[in-house]
Motif scaffolding. Structure first.
Motif, PDB file in Angstrom:
ATOM      1  N   THR A 186       0.672  -1.421   0.019  1.00 12.77           N
ATOM      2  CA  THR A 186       0.078  -0.139  -0.049  1.00 12.77           C
ATOM      3  C   THR A 186       0.830   1.283   0.060  1.00 12.77           C
ATOM      4  O   THR A 186       2.061   1.329   0.643  1.00 12.77           O
ATOM      5  CB  THR A 186      -1.014   0.078   1.328  1.00 12.77           C
ATOM      6  OG1 THR A 186      -0.175   0.042   2.282  1.00 12.77           O
ATOM      7  CG2 THR A 186      -1.900  -1.048   1.196  1.00 12.77           C
ATOM      8  N   GLN A 187       0.368   2.545  -0.540  1.00 11.41           N
ATOM      9  CA  GLN A 187       0.900   3.781  -0.288  1.00 11.41           C
ATOM     10  C   GLN A 187       1.096   4.185   0.863  1.00 11.41           C
ATOM     11  O   GLN A 187       2.099   4.837   1.304  1.00 11.41           O
ATOM     12  CB  GLN A 187       0.303   4.897  -1.280  1.00 11.41           C
ATOM     13  CG  GLN A 187       0.077   4.364  -2.644  1.00 11.41           C
ATOM     14  CD  GLN A 187      -0.739   5.444  -3.632  1.00 11.41           C
ATOM     15  OE1 GLN A 187      -0.893   6.593  -3.196  1.00 11.41           O
ATOM     16  NE2 GLN A 187      -1.190   5.058  -4.570  1.00 11.41           N
ATOM     17  N   ASP A 188       0.216   3.653   1.851  1.00 10.02           N
ATOM     18  CA  ASP A 188       0.206   4.383   3.300  1.00 10.02           C
ATOM     19  C   ASP A 188       1.574   3.481   4.018  1.00 10.02           C
ATOM     20  O   ASP A 188       2.131   4.097   4.676  1.00 10.02           O
ATOM     21  CB  ASP A 188      -1.180   3.555   4.141  1.00 10.02           C
ATOM     22  CG  ASP A 188      -2.231   4.487   3.819  1.00 10.02           C
ATOM     23  OD1 ASP A 188      -2.035   5.799   3.483  1.00 10.02           O
ATOM     24  OD2 ASP A 188      -3.356   4.347   4.471  1.00 10.02           O
ATOM     25  N   PHE A 189       1.835   2.355   3.736  1.00 15.89           N
ATOM     26  CA  PHE A 189       3.059   1.798   4.135  1.00 15.89           C
ATOM     27  C   PHE A 189       4.399   2.345   3.711  1.00 15.89           C
ATOM     28  O   PHE A 189       5.152   2.845   4.447  1.00 15.89           O
ATOM     29  CB  PHE A 189       3.020   0.083   3.914  1.00 15.89           C
ATOM     30  CG  PHE A 189       4.584  -0.369   4.324  1.00 15.89           C
ATOM     31  CD1 PHE A 189       5.048  -0.618   5.680  1.00 15.89           C
ATOM     32  CD2 PHE A 189       5.396  -0.919   3.131  1.00 15.89           C
ATOM     33  CE1 PHE A 189       6.073  -0.916   5.983  1.00 15.89           C
ATOM     34  CE2 PHE A 189       6.461  -1.492   3.636  1.00 15.89           C
ATOM     35  CZ  PHE A 189       7.059  -1.433   5.053  1.00 15.89           C
ATOM     36  N   ALA A 190       4.341   2.905   2.348  1.00 20.17           N
ATOM     37  CA  ALA A 190       5.396   3.621   1.800  1.00 20.17           C
ATOM     38  C   ALA A 190       5.772   4.931   2.380  1.00 20.17           C
ATOM     39  O   ALA A 190       6.830   5.178   2.961  1.00 20.17           O
ATOM     40  CB  ALA A 190       5.321   3.705   0.300  1.00 20.17           C
TER      41      ALA A 190
END
Length: 261
Positions: free
Chosen positions: A240-244
């Protein structure tokens, strides 16, 4: 959003605030109220503008349970059929919702109201709030998930005593037993609950959705099932972009800005 008669729904800054709105009846649950609540939960579950949900009651009670003077009990209908058609679908919809759920217990939570409060991921209570498993006082058995949730929350011994005796459980003791997350002064509860919901709304909502599902599955299954679920969810979360963004923010020593992507 739809207009409702027995509940209120307002969406502000990513938080859907659901309010049980029959204060003169201490927000006792009717079939219509359960149907409205289920509809509202289903709507906010798919609304991209909603990132967290807050449930509370209007007036001086959270929810006094099923309305025994109306169509939810008192011999007017088959109570089991009412559960099957209205109340059980409501609970399933609440647990299937991919958004974090904060419950603010602003007064008595009795019977089905107690069960409804237990559905929250994070439960806050006002200092004067109390919890009562009132079912046996009217010759019924606990429902709306109480027999499944409560022993898992506080242990079999305490749960059995509460369910059989119908004694009042204070907010402070509920906190001590680990059933709720926190106790606030009554006048501070609304702001504290909104702040907590806003904090969750700013979080990694895709991860929260997987977390909610994993905890439910974990309560139902064994260790091997939980490990398999964690592996699958962590794989999905890792892309996910949230993890990045979270990893970058950690390295940059700043607060992350999550988008739910």
């Amino acid at each position: 959003m739809a207009d409702y008669t027995d509940i209120r729904l307002a969406v502000r800054d990513g938080v859907a605030e659901l309010t049980l709105d029959r204060p003169a009846a201490l927000n006792a649950l009717t079939l219509d109220m359960a149907a409205e609540l289920e509809d509202a939960v289903a709507r906010v579950s798919t609304d991209l503008a909603v990132r967290a949900v807050l449930l509370t009651g209007a007036g001086r009670a959270f929810c006094s349970g099923a309305d025994l003077r109306g169509d939810a009990g008192g011999g007017a209908t088959d109570v089991g059929e009412s559960l099957e058609r209205f109340f059980n679908p409501l609970l399933e919809t609440l647990f299937a919702m991919p958004k974090p759920l904060v419950v603010a217990v602003n007064g008595p939570a009795a019977g089905a109201g107690f069960s409804l409060a237990l559905a929250g991921d994070v439960i806050l209570a006002g200092r004067s709030a109390c919890f009562i498993q009132a079912f046996t006082k009217v010759g019924l058995v606990p429902d709306l998930g109480s027999t499944w949730l409560l022993p898992r929350q506080i242990g079999r011994g305490r749960a059995m005593a509460l369910m059989m005796l119908g004694d009042r459980l204070s907010a402070e003791r509920a906190l001590d037993w680990g059933m709720i997350y926190g106790v606030e002064e009554d006048d501070a509860l609304p702001a504290a609950a909104r702040a907590l919901a806003a904090r969750l709304a700013a979080g990694p909502t895709r991860a929260y959705a997987m977390l909610r599902r994993a905890v439910r599955d974990g309560l139902e299954g064994g260790l091997a099932d939980a490990l398999a679920r964690e592996r699958a969810d962590q794989r999905e979360a890792g892309f996910t972009q949230d993890f990045a963004e979270g990893a970058r923010a950690f390295l940059d020593r700043r607060a992350p800005v999550f988008t739910g992507a």
